[in-house]
Write a protein that holds these residues in place. Sequence first.
Motif, short mmCIF file in Angstrom:
data_model
loop_
_atom_site.label_atom_id
_atom_site.label_comp_id
_atom_site.label_asym_id
_atom_site.label_seq_id
_atom_site.Cartn_x
_atom_site.Cartn_y
_atom_site.Cartn_z
N GLN A 23 -5.20 9.41 -3.54
CA GLN A 23 -4.61 8.15 -2.89
C GLN A 23 -4.20 8.43 -1.37
O GLN A 23 -4.45 7.48 -0.24
N PHE A 24 -3.94 9.44 -0.85
CA PHE A 24 -3.66 9.95 0.59
C PHE A 24 -5.00 9.52 1.39
O PHE A 24 -4.85 8.87 2.31
N CYS A 76 3.95 2.24 -5.74
CA CYS A 76 3.14 2.73 -4.71
C CYS A 76 3.56 3.89 -3.85
O CYS A 76 4.68 4.25 -4.10
N PRO A 77 2.55 4.63 -3.26
CA PRO A 77 2.94 5.87 -2.73
C PRO A 77 4.27 5.54 -1.63
O PRO A 77 4.47 4.45 -1.27
N VAL A 78 5.17 6.74 -1.63
CA VAL A 78 6.16 6.76 -0.63
C VAL A 78 6.06 7.97 0.39
O VAL A 78 5.60 8.87 0.08
N ILE A 79 6.19 7.35 1.48
CA ILE A 79 6.38 8.47 2.62
C ILE A 79 7.81 8.55 3.00
O ILE A 79 8.52 7.64 3.46
N ILE A 80 8.17 9.66 3.07
CA ILE A 80 9.49 10.38 3.50
C ILE A 80 9.21 10.60 5.10
O ILE A 80 8.61 11.47 5.51
N SER A 81 10.13 9.85 5.78
CA SER A 81 9.48 10.03 7.50
C SER A 81 10.46 10.90 7.99
O SER A 81 11.36 11.33 7.37
N ASP A 86 0.90 -1.17 0.10
CA ASP A 86 -0.20 -0.26 -0.03
C ASP A 86 0.90 1.14 0.13
O ASP A 86 0.38 2.38 -0.59
N LEU A 87 1.90 1.07 0.74
CA LEU A 87 2.90 2.36 0.66
C LEU A 87 4.29 1.85 1.29
O LEU A 87 4.46 0.72 1.79
N ILE A 88 5.27 2.73 1.01
CA ILE A 88 6.75 2.63 1.61
C ILE A 88 6.86 3.63 2.44
O ILE A 88 6.69 4.71 2.11
N VAL A 89 7.53 3.23 3.53
CA VAL A 89 8.01 4.32 4.54
C VAL A 89 9.59 4.32 4.61
O VAL A 89 10.17 2.99 4.69
N VAL A 90 10.24 5.26 4.31
CA VAL A 90 11.60 5.24 4.22
C VAL A 90 12.34 6.70 4.69
O VAL A 90 11.89 7.60 4.52
N LYS A 135 15.03 17.76 1.82
CA LYS A 135 16.44 18.22 2.52
C LYS A 135 16.15 19.29 3.75
O LYS A 135 16.73 19.29 4.71
N THR A 136 14.91 20.01 3.50
CA THR A 136 14.86 21.10 4.41
C THR A 136 13.80 21.05 5.44
O THR A 136 13.74 21.29 6.58
N VAL A 137 12.63 20.65 4.86
CA VAL A 137 11.50 20.30 5.77
C VAL A 137 11.42 18.87 6.65
O VAL A 137 11.71 17.81 6.25
N THR A 138 11.35 19.18 7.73
CA THR A 138 11.48 18.04 9.05
C THR A 138 10.12 17.21 9.14
O THR A 138 9.85 16.77 10.28
N GLN A 139 9.17 17.52 8.13
CA GLN A 139 7.63 16.98 8.57
C GLN A 139 7.62 15.59 7.52
O GLN A 139 8.36 15.59 6.54
N PRO A 140 6.82 14.81 7.74
CA PRO A 140 6.40 13.56 6.81
C PRO A 140 6.07 14.17 5.58
O PRO A 140 5.04 15.03 5.36
N ILE A 141 6.44 13.55 4.46
CA ILE A 141 6.17 13.87 3.03
C ILE A 141 5.57 12.74 2.40
O ILE A 141 6.39 11.78 2.22
N PHE A 142 4.21 12.87 1.76
CA PHE A 142 3.54 11.75 1.12
C PHE A 142 3.71 12.00 -0.35
O PHE A 142 3.44 13.22 -0.89
N ILE A 143 4.36 11.06 -1.08
CA ILE A 143 4.59 11.33 -2.52
C ILE A 143 4.11 9.99 -3.31
O ILE A 143 4.40 8.89 -3.04
N ALA A 144 3.26 10.27 -4.39
CA ALA A 144 2.49 9.51 -5.10
C ALA A 144 2.60 9.76 -6.66
O ALA A 144 2.51 10.80 -7.03
N HIS A 145 3.00 8.72 -7.39
CA HIS A 145 3.11 8.66 -8.84
C HIS A 145 1.59 8.57 -9.35
O HIS A 145 0.81 7.97 -8.84
N HIS A 146 1.45 8.86 -10.74
CA HIS A 146 0.32 8.60 -11.44
C HIS A 146 0.57 7.88 -12.68
O HIS A 146 1.55 8.22 -13.37
#
Length: 279
Positions: A176-177, A145-150, A114-118, A268-279
Amino acid sequence: MKMIFLAFNALNPDKGSSEFAFYLARLSRSKVYGIFLDGSQVDYNAMLENKESEIGNPSRNYNQTLVHYSKQEQIKTNINLFKESCISNEVCSDIYLDRALKLNDLITSSAFADLIVVDAALSLGSGSSGAPSENVKEILNRSACPVIISPLSFERIDELIFTYNGSESSLFAIKQFTYLFPEYFDKKLNVIQVNKSGVWPQKDLGKLREWLNNHYLDVNFLALEGNTEHELMSFLLRKKYVFIVMGAYSRNSISQFFNESTAEVLIKTVTQPIFIAHH
């Protein structure tokens, strides 16, 4: 959502990504699958040097055999520590395979997740290349699948930020989110667009608002005037406890809200989780 892939270096698992994956699993009642990726040549050489200092300097082949078994034992130890951590965090978990996998194995298997966390700085090569690392760029570009940058550390989520420019890519990421995390229905939601006028275009605003209002209780639209990278970064750096959602990372065949350089600056800059999805 039921299957979260947590990807990390088999010899040096990242604690921050594990903690965030556990949080998501508890939130969505999902299972976390540990994906232990084959470690770096630097790790191998360091272990070889340690063995040589311990037992003198016998044949190189003998030392390499010892190091191979040492690596396997370290991976087994890390797998057991992961299992114990899942139990202590009250998370249902599994090991995708009880050995180190290649990065291509993760990418191929992502079609069934469903998603990858990395972690943004995941490194499997001869050295770290910053954030996002080359390995993470490859995951973002090729995952099915969507990827979350932790985040490096995590406390809570108070607000959702959806980036949108009218493209299919940005809308796909939002949908997706939303489908993966219906638990966030009561969080404050800001939908952000950056353009030359600083005004939301009326073309699809009504339809988007209607769709979002059927999924969230507190929906707000904000248009920022100026350069996408500068204005968006300035906005996000003032935020805390947010979850950021963005469209495709790097697919030349589709229109993107972020070009590759902007996405990299964001990671590189933001310290929050980022959800990225392809189409």
